[in-house]
Scaffold this active site. Structure first.
Site, short mmCIF file in Angstrom:
data_model
loop_
_atom_site.label_atom_id
_atom_site.label_comp_id
_atom_site.label_asym_id
_atom_site.label_seq_id
_atom_site.Cartn_x
_atom_site.Cartn_y
_atom_site.Cartn_z
N ASP A 191 -6.71 -5.91 4.75
CA ASP A 191 -7.96 -5.27 4.21
C ASP A 191 -8.96 -6.43 3.80
O ASP A 191 -9.99 -6.20 4.12
CB ASP A 191 -7.14 -4.81 2.81
CG ASP A 191 -8.10 -3.85 2.04
OD1 ASP A 191 -9.40 -3.51 2.40
OD2 ASP A 191 -7.68 -3.20 0.78
N ASP A 240 -3.75 -17.54 4.50
CA ASP A 240 -4.92 -18.25 3.63
C ASP A 240 -5.43 -19.37 4.50
O ASP A 240 -6.87 -19.42 4.62
CB ASP A 240 -4.29 -18.82 2.54
CG ASP A 240 -2.95 -19.59 2.58
OD1 ASP A 240 -2.19 -19.28 3.67
OD2 ASP A 240 -2.63 -20.67 1.99
N LYS A 291 2.14 -14.12 5.48
CA LYS A 291 2.10 -15.20 4.72
C LYS A 291 3.78 -15.27 4.53
O LYS A 291 4.51 -15.33 3.24
CB LYS A 291 1.57 -14.55 3.27
CG LYS A 291 1.61 -15.19 2.21
CD LYS A 291 0.07 -16.21 2.41
CE LYS A 291 0.47 -17.17 1.05
NZ LYS A 291 -0.05 -18.54 1.31
N TYR A 339 0.72 -1.21 0.21
CA TYR A 339 -0.01 0.15 -0.06
C TYR A 339 0.70 1.28 0.04
O TYR A 339 0.43 2.23 0.04
CB TYR A 339 -0.89 -0.03 1.27
CG TYR A 339 -2.15 -0.93 0.88
CD1 TYR A 339 -2.15 -2.12 0.84
CD2 TYR A 339 -3.48 0.04 0.98
CE1 TYR A 339 -3.34 -3.08 0.72
CE2 TYR A 339 -4.68 -0.86 0.90
CZ TYR A 339 -4.64 -2.12 0.81
OH TYR A 339 -5.54 -2.87 0.54
#
Ligand code: NAI
Length: 396
Positions: free
Chosen positions: A283, A259, A219, A149
């Site tokens: 987000d 995930d 992640k 971002y």
């Protein structure tokens, strides 16, 4: 004195009659803000009589500001948020063809509001797509200033993309880009400082609210240095600064791959309480969790700098131009953001009064059309009628 200040830990010091700036917002902004101000004033009065009250101070941003001053985000607005420490805002139009890419981003950057705080819980009566929405009670701490971002990216086929490609291939020895000539590029900065201040705030919140469980979502299995760094720096910070709380069981920290988290949060949301995560993961996670309890129409949010104490509470939805001016907008996102504000300044009695009144309305099927149409006994109310209904439960 009516200005909220912060102590050396960034905790707000709140006078009994503080001045709090608000931005009405564009589109449905004026409708939901009007509703929020009435509901908060009534709840504060109910909780504290005349001993406490909020002196609302309107400041301009968005289209209203542009029409009146020729600027989308006047300096005076930024100054007011800086001076009064805490503020609240309705949704803002993203200006088209102007220097400012997003007013929300400009506000966040201007005050370095590094936490995007999103508490997600269910209210009885609100229809949800999952079987047990009551199991969702998760507060998300989303890092607000770093990650993909940061806006460092170059479009494919531009000189800058070519230059960046050349740097990667020739100076960094990168050979793994599958289609180098037609690739766009983005940079993902994730720092130790940025990670530490976010996770420190999340850990303190977990302890202070008695919620105990903090999960770091990342992640790091794929992005070993950025997302993996987030996990590693997070655990190191917790060991260093929260050893006593780890030992006495008031803080329990684990981590989860993003995930897997998305799957688990649907299948067993009760396993999670407070979540700290990077910007992009945050987000996705916030919106998915919001959908599990009824959607963004009733999801509150805040952007906070826990070091200086600065905070801006906000509706999480946009300006809803399709229903603006029709007295149809759901004011709950902004009203619940205001309850977060009340909690933040320690006026939790007033916050609980509002939540109780909302719960009364929803269990009776009384809501604005966006929610009422899914309720078995739903009675769609206009924004003003819903506000009136809510006020009647507050003054009971
Ligand atoms: P949006 O959130 O305004 O609308 C999406 C859908 O949700 C529409 O069907 C709308 O009617 C509905 N909706 C939104 N808020 C509602 C409410 N309170 N009650 C009932 N229904 C509601 O998103 P969209 O259309 O993508 O964006 C419109 C404008 O808002 C854009 O200029 C965008 O940049 C801006 N925006 C501003 C945000 C902010 O200030 N925090 C956040 C998101 C978008």
């Amino acid at each position: 004195m009516s200005t909220i200040t912060a102590d050396h830990n960034g905790k707000p010091i709140v006078p009994n009659h503080p001045t709090i700036p608000f931005v009405e917002g564009d589109g449905v902004g004026s409708e939901v803000t009007r509703s929020m101000l009435r509901v908060v004033d009534e709840a504060v009065k109910r909780a504290y009589d005349e001993r406490r009250s909020i002196r609302w101070k309107e400041v301009l941003a968005g289209k209203k500001a542009y029409d009146q001053t020729g600027e989308w985000l006047p300096k005076a607005t930024m100054e007011a948020f800086r001076q009064y420490l805490i503020g609240i805002k309705g949704p803002l139009t993203t200006p088209i063809g102007d220097g400012i890419r997003s007013l929300n981003v400009a506000l966040r950057q201007g005050l370095d509001l590094y936490v995007c705080l999103r508490p997600v819980r269910w209210f009885e009566g609100v229809v949800s797509p999952v079987k047990r929405p009551q199991d969702v009670d998760i507060t998300v701490f989303r890092e607000n200033t770093e990650d993909i971002y940061a806006g460092i990216e170059w479009d494919a086929n531009t000189d800058k993309a070519k230059k960046f490609l050349c740097f990667l291939q020739e100076e960094m020895g990168v050979t793994k880009i599958r289609f180098p000539e037609t690739s766009a590029f983005g940079v993902k900065p994730v720092s130790r400082e940025g990670t530490e201040r976010l996770i420190r705030a999340a850990a303190r919140y977990t302890i202070e609210t008695g919620r105990k469980h903090l999960t770091l979502v990342h992640k790091g299995n794929i992005m070993k240095f950025t997302e993996g760094g987030f996990k590693r720096w997070g655990y190191e910070l917790i060991q260093r600064e929260f050893a006593a709380e780890l030992n006495n069981g008031t803080l329990i920290v684990n981590d989860c791959i993003a995930d897997a988290f998305l799957q688990n949060a649907l299948l067993k949301p009760e396993a999670y309480s407070v979540v700290a995560t990077l910007n992009l993961n945050g987000d996705y996670i916030s919106d998915m969790l919001a959908a599990q309890v009824g959607g963004i129409g009733i999801s509150p949010g805040a952007n906070i700098n826990y070091t200086t104490g600065h905070a801006i509470f906000e509706a999480t939805h946009g300006t809803a131009p399709d229903i603006a001016g029709k007295n149809m907008a759901n004011p709950c996102s902004l009203i619940l953001s205001a309850t977060m504000l009340l909690d933040y300044i320690g006026w939790s009695e007033a916050a609980r009064i509002i939540e109780k009144a909302l719960a009364h309305c929803f269990t009776q099927g009384k809501a604005t059309a966006d929610l009422a149409r899914f309720m078995p006994q739903g009675k769609p109310l206009s924004t003003s009628d819903f506000t009136q209904e809510l006020l009647s439960h507050i003054t009971l």
